[in-house]
Design a protein around this motif. Structure first.
Motif, mmCIF file in Angstrom:
data_model
loop_
_atom_site.group_PDB
_atom_site.id
_atom_site.type_symbol
_atom_site.label_atom_id
_atom_site.label_comp_id
_atom_site.label_asym_id
_atom_site.label_seq_id
_atom_site.Cartn_x
_atom_site.Cartn_y
_atom_site.Cartn_z
ATOM 1 N N MET A 1 -67.048 74.865 19.816
ATOM 2 C CA MET A 1 -67.390 73.516 20.184
ATOM 3 C C MET A 1 -66.100 72.736 20.452
ATOM 4 S SD MET A 1 -69.755 70.655 18.259
ATOM 5 C CE MET A 1 -70.627 71.902 17.429
ATOM 6 N N VAL A 2 -66.153 71.895 21.422
ATOM 7 C CA VAL A 2 -64.997 71.093 21.808
ATOM 8 C C VAL A 2 -64.987 69.809 20.980
ATOM 9 C CG1 VAL A 2 -63.886 69.905 23.746
ATOM 10 C CG2 VAL A 2 -65.113 72.027 24.145
ATOM 11 N N SER A 3 -63.839 69.442 20.477
ATOM 12 C CA SER A 3 -63.725 68.239 19.661
ATOM 13 C C SER A 3 -63.882 66.977 20.517
ATOM 14 C CB SER A 3 -62.362 68.197 18.971
ATOM 15 O OG SER A 3 -61.342 67.966 19.930
ATOM 16 N N PHE A 4 -64.180 65.873 19.842
ATOM 17 C CA PHE A 4 -64.286 64.587 20.533
ATOM 18 C C PHE A 4 -62.969 64.257 21.229
ATOM 19 C CE2 PHE A 4 -63.668 60.038 20.780
ATOM 20 C CZ PHE A 4 -64.825 59.628 21.417
ATOM 21 N N LYS A 5 -61.874 64.497 20.548
ATOM 22 C CA LYS A 5 -60.542 64.198 21.102
ATOM 23 C C LYS A 5 -60.297 64.974 22.399
ATOM 24 C CE LYS A 5 -55.683 64.201 19.726
ATOM 25 N NZ LYS A 5 -54.736 64.489 18.641
ATOM 26 N N GLU A 6 -60.673 66.263 22.395
ATOM 27 C CA GLU A 6 -60.496 67.092 23.596
ATOM 28 C C GLU A 6 -61.423 66.623 24.720
ATOM 29 O OE1 GLU A 6 -58.621 69.993 25.876
ATOM 30 O OE2 GLU A 6 -58.083 69.213 23.904
ATOM 31 N N CYS A 7 -62.656 66.256 24.381
ATOM 32 C CA CYS A 7 -63.581 65.718 25.390
ATOM 33 C C CYS A 7 -63.006 64.466 26.042
ATOM 34 C CB CYS A 7 -64.931 65.378 24.757
ATOM 35 S SG CYS A 7 -65.925 66.794 24.330
ATOM 36 N N LYS A 8 -62.462 63.591 25.216
ATOM 37 C CA LYS A 8 -61.887 62.345 25.725
ATOM 38 C C LYS A 8 -60.729 62.648 26.672
ATOM 39 C CE LYS A 8 -60.469 57.811 24.122
ATOM 40 N NZ LYS A 8 -60.406 56.925 22.957
ATOM 41 N N LYS A 9 -59.896 63.589 26.292
ATOM 42 C CA LYS A 9 -58.761 63.982 27.123
ATOM 43 C C LYS A 9 -59.234 64.526 28.472
ATOM 44 C CE LYS A 9 -54.937 67.296 27.046
ATOM 45 N NZ LYS A 9 -54.306 68.358 26.260
ATOM 46 N N ILE A 10 -60.248 65.389 28.447
ATOM 47 C CA ILE A 10 -60.773 65.993 29.679
ATOM 48 C C ILE A 10 -61.433 64.940 30.562
ATOM 49 C CG2 ILE A 10 -62.519 67.581 30.591
ATOM 50 C CD1 ILE A 10 -61.936 69.339 28.047
ATOM 51 N N LYS A 27 -70.831 64.226 25.514
ATOM 52 C CA LYS A 27 -70.585 65.396 24.671
ATOM 53 C C LYS A 27 -71.889 65.916 24.077
ATOM 54 C CE LYS A 27 -67.686 66.786 20.702
ATOM 55 N NZ LYS A 27 -68.672 67.440 19.870
ATOM 56 N N GLU A 28 -72.704 65.027 23.525
ATOM 57 C CA GLU A 28 -73.985 65.422 22.935
ATOM 58 C C GLU A 28 -74.914 66.026 23.980
ATOM 59 O OE1 GLU A 28 -75.449 61.905 20.973
ATOM 60 O OE2 GLU A 28 -74.062 62.134 19.299
ATOM 61 N N LEU A 29 -74.956 65.458 25.170
ATOM 62 C CA LEU A 29 -75.802 65.976 26.233
ATOM 63 C C LEU A 29 -75.358 67.367 26.672
ATOM 64 C CD1 LEU A 29 -78.160 65.426 28.168
ATOM 65 C CD2 LEU A 29 -76.494 64.439 29.757
ATOM 66 N N LEU A 30 -74.057 67.545 26.845
ATOM 67 C CA LEU A 30 -73.543 68.855 27.245
ATOM 68 C C LEU A 30 -73.770 69.904 26.162
ATOM 69 C CD1 LEU A 30 -70.257 67.813 29.058
ATOM 70 C CD2 LEU A 30 -72.391 68.635 30.091
ATOM 71 N N GLU A 31 -73.636 69.519 24.895
ATOM 72 C CA GLU A 31 -73.912 70.451 23.801
ATOM 73 C C GLU A 31 -75.386 70.841 23.783
ATOM 74 O OE1 GLU A 31 -72.352 68.331 20.425
ATOM 75 O OE2 GLU A 31 -70.328 69.144 20.744
ATOM 76 N N PHE A 32 -76.260 69.871 24.055
ATOM 77 C CA PHE A 32 -77.699 70.145 24.126
ATOM 78 C C PHE A 32 -77.996 71.142 25.244
ATOM 79 C CE2 PHE A 32 -81.729 69.190 26.246
ATOM 80 C CZ PHE A 32 -82.623 69.488 25.226
ATOM 81 N N TYR A 33 -77.434 70.897 26.442
ATOM 82 C CA TYR A 33 -77.659 71.806 27.575
ATOM 83 C C TYR A 33 -77.089 73.193 27.305
ATOM 84 C CZ TYR A 33 -79.460 68.125 30.628
ATOM 85 O OH TYR A 33 -80.218 67.143 31.188
ATOM 86 N N ALA A 34 -75.955 73.261 26.654
ATOM 87 C CA ALA A 34 -75.357 74.560 26.331
ATOM 88 C C ALA A 34 -76.270 75.330 25.379
ATOM 89 C CB ALA A 34 -73.975 74.367 25.719
ATOM 90 N N LYS A 35 -76.759 74.662 24.348
ATOM 91 C CA LYS A 35 -77.661 75.311 23.395
ATOM 92 C C LYS A 35 -78.934 75.774 24.088
ATOM 93 C CE LYS A 35 -80.164 74.533 19.107
ATOM 94 N NZ LYS A 35 -80.568 73.576 18.092
ATOM 95 N N LEU A 36 -79.494 74.936 24.925
ATOM 96 C CA LEU A 36 -80.705 75.274 25.661
ATOM 97 C C LEU A 36 -80.468 76.472 26.578
ATOM 98 C CD1 LEU A 36 -83.632 74.346 26.212
ATOM 99 C CD2 LEU A 36 -82.720 72.953 28.068
ATOM 100 N N THR A 37 -79.337 76.499 27.253
ATOM 101 C CA THR A 37 -78.994 77.598 28.148
ATOM 102 C C THR A 37 -78.888 78.917 27.389
ATOM 103 O OG1 THR A 37 -77.846 76.089 29.641
ATOM 104 C CG2 THR A 37 -77.282 78.422 29.816
ATOM 105 N N VAL A 38 -78.244 78.893 26.248
ATOM 106 C CA VAL A 38 -78.111 80.104 25.432
ATOM 107 C C VAL A 38 -79.480 80.569 24.952
ATOM 108 C CG1 VAL A 38 -77.191 81.034 23.265
ATOM 109 C CG2 VAL A 38 -75.731 79.670 24.766
#
Length: 57
Positions: A1-10, A27-38
């Motif tokens: 999982m990517v940290s909040f700090k890294e997300c902000k940087k990106i 970040k929460e939306l992308l994590e949700f989509y990643a989990k759903l995809t897996v």
């Protein structure tokens, strides 16, 4: 999982400035989509999530 700090940087990399709240939501939306995809990948390929840890399979 990517940290909040890294997300902000990106997300702020190209000069666009997102608020901390926007970054959190993205970040929460992308994590949700990643989990759903897996989960869908496992369903499609008939995998059990724990089967990869069983030796001999």
């Amino acid at each position: 999982m990517v940290s909040f700090k890294e997300c902000k940087k990106i997300l702020n990399k190209k000069g666009v400035k997102y608020s901390d709240e926007n970054i959190k939501e993205i970040k929460e939306l992308l994590e949700f989509y990643a989990k759903l995809t897996v989960e869908e990948f496992y369903k499609k390929h008939n995998y059990e999530k724990s089967s990869h840890n069983v030796s001999g399979k």
